[in-house]
Structure formats: structure tokens, C-alpha cells
Design an enzyme around this catalytic site. Structure first.
Site, PDB file in Angstrom:
ATOM      1  N   MET A  27      -4.684   1.300  -1.287  1.00 49.76           N
ATOM      2  CA  MET A  27      -5.749   0.656  -2.058  1.00 49.76           C
ATOM      3  C   MET A  27      -6.966   1.573  -2.031  1.00 49.76           C
ATOM      4  O   MET A  27      -7.283   2.059  -0.947  1.00 49.76           O
ATOM      5  CB  MET A  27      -6.097  -0.679  -1.391  1.00 49.76           C
ATOM      6  CG  MET A  27      -6.869  -1.673  -2.218  1.00 49.76           C
ATOM      7  SD  MET A  27      -8.626  -1.336  -2.537  1.00 49.76           S
ATOM      8  CE  MET A  27      -9.339  -1.090  -0.939  1.00 49.76           C
ATOM      9  N   PRO A  28      -7.614   1.813  -3.142  1.00 53.09           N
ATOM     10  CA  PRO A  28      -7.253   1.417  -4.492  1.00 53.09           C
ATOM     11  C   PRO A  28      -6.218   2.343  -5.152  1.00 53.09           C
ATOM     12  O   PRO A  28      -5.957   3.439  -4.673  1.00 53.09           O
ATOM     13  CB  PRO A  28      -8.592   1.499  -5.228  1.00 53.09           C
ATOM     14  CG  PRO A  28      -9.345   2.561  -4.508  1.00 53.09           C
ATOM     15  CD  PRO A  28      -8.911   2.479  -3.077  1.00 53.09           C
TER      16      PRO A  28
END
Lengths: 61, 61, 61, 61, 61, 61
Positions: free
Chosen positions: C1-2
């Protein structure tokens, strides 16, 4: 096959979505020569504060 | 063109999203030589219980 | 993430892609408060005959 | 907005893609009440050896 | 439903893809209680020069 | 790498998602020869009124 992902601003009613997916499916089946049964459409409802153009959120425009 | 889809943990404020899309757009316009008006960014807010690394949900880590 | 997916017209050089991913990563790390190591960027090279605006392929414009 | 990603088996001609994107755009503009200029369609050409149904590659069916 | 998009470095053989889609489908059918026939998997082959981590292309690492 | 996006009808419990991401990750690590730590799975919960097959919303079927 085919699989169509549609990104739209959230807020459409179920009735509008019913029309959108029917129209897209008809368009794809007719032009891409696929069967209706094999054609799937997914709608991603995107809030205006999650979509930007020219670096500005749509909710700010 | 271009279209940028950003997958993030949900929970960012509107003000943070405002900064994220402005910064990404500036970065893409400068390096990919596109116009701001043609550059769209969409944020997908992903709950931590919908994102896994190494087979474990982020909400369990 | 991201995780960031960038859809661009094909034709960028490796050097341009190097700059694009570095600039996007810097922008996201700074504004979304993530770590560089957790930030992944994928470029989808899209031919102009696979991208349409206003119902017309970009290769026809 | 909207942004429509179409995943299809590769092999369509440019003329077929021209028809597909025109038909999808017309369908979306009419039913989702958007403008043609704001409507973008991207085609992902997927080889049959990259698409599976029921756990079998389409190239094996 | 479900639809699973797998982003991988390009270079896998057809035999490897055959195993990957079979294994993912089996995993999803078993845990998400879907039918094999309704489960589609698409592989996006991503070149290493189109995938970055920590702002660096995988082809540069 | 790899990054796997799973589109499912919404409604799964956290416990079901825990099993789904664990099973997919195990399947991908084993067949694609990746490491668990490098393998990310994201679930997109799709309402039945946002998913269509054969031009009909799943919520109407």
C-alpha cells in the site's frame, strides 16, 4: 469475456444503472460480436472527492 | 489521457486527498509531458480488511 | 500500500518512465505519508488505437 | 468522467475497435447523461493464454 | 463473478500460467463459495521497466 | 509484485476475507514462485446492483 469496468460519479439510481449496463452490453455484443451471457459489466461508484481533473477534486469544482 | 488509479487505505481526509491528487498531477504533467486538463486521478479507498500482504489482512497486522 | 496504476499512451522511453515513477512515488510518499518501500507504481502502456475520447480512437484524431 | 476499461480477447482490428468505442460511448452518454468529451474508453487486449474461466486458459478450451 | 486481475512480471510460460489460474480459481471457489464456471482470471503481464517499488523501476534493481 | 485485485459481491465477512486472501496468496506464491511478502491482494466489494451479466443487474436476477 468481455469484462467492462465503468468508473462513474456515485449517485446514479438503480434504474439509471439498469439502463447503463443494458446499453453498454448491447453496444459491446453488437460491435465486438460477443454473447450477452459472456459479457459482464461492473460499475465503480466514485465519490466526487475521490476524482480529480487538472489536479483538482471534482467536489471542489 | 493519462488516467491514474490510486489504491489507498481508506481514512484520508478531503484535505489530504486534495494534496495527493494535486501532487500526483503535478508529477505526471511535469515528467510525462501531458496537460493538466487531460490528467485524471481516481482514488480507490480500500478498507484495511480488504487489503492483504503476505496472506494476512492489514486489519489483522 | 499504496498501489498506483498509470494508464499512458505507449511510446515513453525507459528514461521517461524512470522519471515518471520517481516523481509519482515522491508525490505520494510526501502527501499520503507512506513509505517509499510500500509504494508500488505500475504503468499500463496503451496504444493510441486502444484509447478513445468522445467516441473516437486517439489514433484517428 | 466517466472512464470505461474494456477487457477483450486480443485480435480485434482497428475498424472493430473504432466501432466498439463509438458504440460504448454513445451508450454511456445517452444513459448516464454525460458529455462525449468527458467520456474515455480504454481497451485492454488480453491474449487468450492470459484469460481463464473455470480455471482453464481460454487458449486451452 | 468473481473477476480476478493478476498483475505479474511478464515472462511466465503458458504452462506456468496454466498452473497459476488453476490454483487461484481453486482457492477462490473453495473459500468464496463460488462456482468454477463463474470465476474468471485475467493476467496482466507487466514488463519490469513498467513496475516500480520505492520509486525505482524493477528493471533497474 | 504480484498484485491481485479480486472483484466479489459485497457481503463476505471478515473471516471469509481472511480465508480468501490467505488461499489466493498461497496459490500465487506456490505457482508463480513469488514470496509471500511481495504478494498483495486487494478485494473490491461490489454491490449486486453494480454488477451485470447479459445486460441485467445481479440484484434483478
Amino acid at each position: 469475456m468481455p469484462f467492462i469496468a465503468v468508473h462513474l460519479y456515485e449517485g446514479r439510481t438503480i434504474e439509471q444503472k439498469r439502463e447503463i449496463v443494458a446499453a453498454i452490453t448491447e453496444a459491446v455484443v453488437r460491435t465486438a460480436k460477443t454473447s450477452p451471457e459472456a459479457t459482464e459489466v461492473v460499475i465503480h461508484d466514485i465519490p466526487r472527492h475521490n476524482w480529480a481533473k487538472a489536479g483538482k477534486l471534482a467536489s471542489d469544482s
